[in-house]
Design a protein around this motif. Structure first.
Motif, PDB file in Angstrom:
ATOM      1  N   ARG A 148       0.817  -1.208   0.000  1.00  0.00           N
ATOM      2  CA  ARG A 148       0.000   0.000   0.000  1.00  0.00           C
ATOM      3  C   ARG A 148       0.854   1.264   0.000  1.00  0.00           C
ATOM      4  O   ARG A 148       0.490   2.256  -0.633  1.00  0.00           O
ATOM      5  N   TYR A 149       2.003   1.227   0.689  1.00  0.00           N
ATOM      6  CA  TYR A 149       2.748   2.462   0.917  1.00  0.00           C
ATOM      7  C   TYR A 149       4.123   2.522   0.245  1.00  0.00           C
ATOM      8  O   TYR A 149       4.763   3.571   0.267  1.00  0.00           O
ATOM      9  N   PHE A 150       4.577   1.418  -0.341  1.00  0.00           N
ATOM     10  CA  PHE A 150       5.895   1.414  -0.957  1.00  0.00           C
ATOM     11  C   PHE A 150       5.819   0.799  -2.353  1.00  0.00           C
ATOM     12  O   PHE A 150       4.938  -0.020  -2.635  1.00  0.00           O
ATOM     13  N   ASP A 151       6.770   1.195  -3.208  1.00  0.00           N
ATOM     14  CA  ASP A 151       6.783   0.708  -4.585  1.00  0.00           C
ATOM     15  C   ASP A 151       7.659  -0.526  -4.785  1.00  0.00           C
ATOM     16  O   ASP A 151       7.612  -1.140  -5.838  1.00  0.00           O
ATOM     17  N   ALA A 152       8.475  -0.863  -3.820  1.00  0.00           N
ATOM     18  CA  ALA A 152       9.415  -1.974  -3.988  1.00  0.00           C
ATOM     19  C   ALA A 152       8.676  -3.297  -4.132  1.00  0.00           C
ATOM     20  O   ALA A 152       7.680  -3.541  -3.431  1.00  0.00           O
ATOM     21  N   PRO A 153       9.121  -4.181  -5.029  1.00  0.00           N
ATOM     22  CA  PRO A 153       8.518  -5.508  -5.120  1.00  0.00           C
ATOM     23  C   PRO A 153       8.741  -6.296  -3.838  1.00  0.00           C
ATOM     24  O   PRO A 153       9.714  -6.067  -3.114  1.00  0.00           O
ATOM     25  N   ILE A 154       7.827  -7.234  -3.576  1.00  0.00           N
ATOM     26  CA  ILE A 154       7.854  -8.025  -2.342  1.00  0.00           C
ATOM     27  C   ILE A 154       7.934  -9.502  -2.704  1.00  0.00           C
ATOM     28  O   ILE A 154       7.097 -10.015  -3.453  1.00  0.00           O
ATOM     29  N   LEU A 155       8.921 -10.188  -2.154  1.00  0.00           N
ATOM     30  CA  LEU A 155       9.035 -11.636  -2.278  1.00  0.00           C
ATOM     31  C   LEU A 155       8.663 -12.247  -0.944  1.00  0.00           C
ATOM     32  O   LEU A 155       9.367 -12.062   0.049  1.00  0.00           O
ATOM     33  N   ALA A 156       7.549 -12.956  -0.890  1.00  0.00           N
ATOM     34  CA  ALA A 156       7.113 -13.624   0.334  1.00  0.00           C
ATOM     35  C   ALA A 156       7.702 -15.023   0.381  1.00  0.00           C
ATOM     36  O   ALA A 156       7.760 -15.724  -0.636  1.00  0.00           O
ATOM     37  N   ILE A 157       8.131 -15.443   1.572  1.00  0.00           N
ATOM     38  CA  ILE A 157       8.691 -16.782   1.758  1.00  0.00           C
ATOM     39  C   ILE A 157       8.058 -17.406   2.998  1.00  0.00           C
ATOM     40  O   ILE A 157       7.684 -16.702   3.936  1.00  0.00           O
ATOM     41  N   SER A 158       7.930 -18.720   2.994  1.00  0.00           N
ATOM     42  CA  SER A 158       7.344 -19.385   4.159  1.00  0.00           C
ATOM     43  C   SER A 158       7.564 -20.887   4.079  1.00  0.00           C
ATOM     44  O   SER A 158       7.677 -21.459   2.988  1.00  0.00           O
ATOM     45  N   THR A 159       7.596 -21.518   5.256  1.00  0.00           N
ATOM     46  CA  THR A 159       7.616 -22.980   5.316  1.00  0.00           C
ATOM     47  C   THR A 159       6.227 -23.547   5.058  1.00  0.00           C
ATOM     48  O   THR A 159       6.083 -24.738   4.778  1.00  0.00           O
ATOM     49  N   LEU A 160       5.206 -22.705   5.159  1.00  0.00           N
ATOM     50  CA  LEU A 160       3.832 -23.113   4.896  1.00  0.00           C
ATOM     51  C   LEU A 160       3.462 -22.784   3.456  1.00  0.00           C
ATOM     52  O   LEU A 160       4.030 -21.866   2.857  1.00  0.00           O
TER      53      LEU A 160
END
Length: 204
Positions: A148-160
């Motif tokens: 919502r507030y930043f332009d940087a791409p986001i890479l989500a990681i999880s064991t689930l």
């Protein structure tokens, strides 16, 4: 060739896949004139202090952008891309940070969601890697806020297996842990829209 030893040329070709010559029927490498200029660029860049990985990334970016390798009219300044790594598992964080730094990135490492927000606001990283289980499972909420507030791409990681939830929360991509180092780098490069990890700015 150009003062570069044959084993070094083989290593560069196998590892970086940037300057790849044709082969003669006898298996000898046949470099074109442009490829010789590319090897000269690599040699000179490494001699000026860049690591082989960074030199190849700089070359790849110049080739992709169509910039002449020795264009003195457009001096180029290289600045390292910054990645925010928000990871609650210290062992996994240390491994990812080490590998990303060896690949030429700068990394700011945080272990909780609140610190991630502080670092996003203060350092403006180029990309955020978010462990979805950080701070008791606040990773999805963090993704939503960052989108919502930043332009940087986001890479989500999880064991689930939270791919759908992560993408719905604003993540640009998802990787299942434990992370495979080459896949991590390839995904980050795709998200940054670059094949290399260096920004190129034409100096004024």
């Amino acid at each position: 060739m150009l003062g570069i030893r044959a084993p070094t040329l083989r290593t560069w070709e196998d590892r970086y896949d940037v300057v790849v010559p044709e082969r003669s029927p006898g298996g000898h490498r046949l470099y074109t004139r442009p490829q010789l200029e590319q090897l000269r660029f690599l040699r000179d860049s490494i001699g000026a202090g860049l690591s082989p990985a960074d030199a190849h990334r700089a070359l790849r970016e110049r080739l992709h952008a169509g910039v002449a390798l020795h264009d003195i009219d457009r001096p180029v300044k290289l600045t390292t891309l910054l990645i925010l790594l928000a990871e609650q598992d210290r062992f996994a964080a240390d491994f990812a940070e080490y590998f990303l730094r060896t690949e030429g990135y700068d990394v700011v490492l945080v272990a909780d969601a609140d610190d991630a927000l502080v670092q996003m606001e203060g350092k403006a990283p180029d990309l955020a890697v978010i462990d979805l289980l950080i701070s008791g499972g606040r990773g999805l909420q963090l993704c939503t806020y960052l989108r919502r507030y930043f332009d940087a791409p986001i890479l989500a990681i999880s064991t689930l297996e939270l791919r759908d939830e992560a993408l719905a929360a604003g993540a640009s991509a998802f990787l299942h842990k434990p992370l495979e180092s080459l896949q991590l780098v390839a995904t980050i490069e795709d998200l940054l829209g670059r094949s290399g990890l260096l920004r190129r700015r034409v100096e004024e």
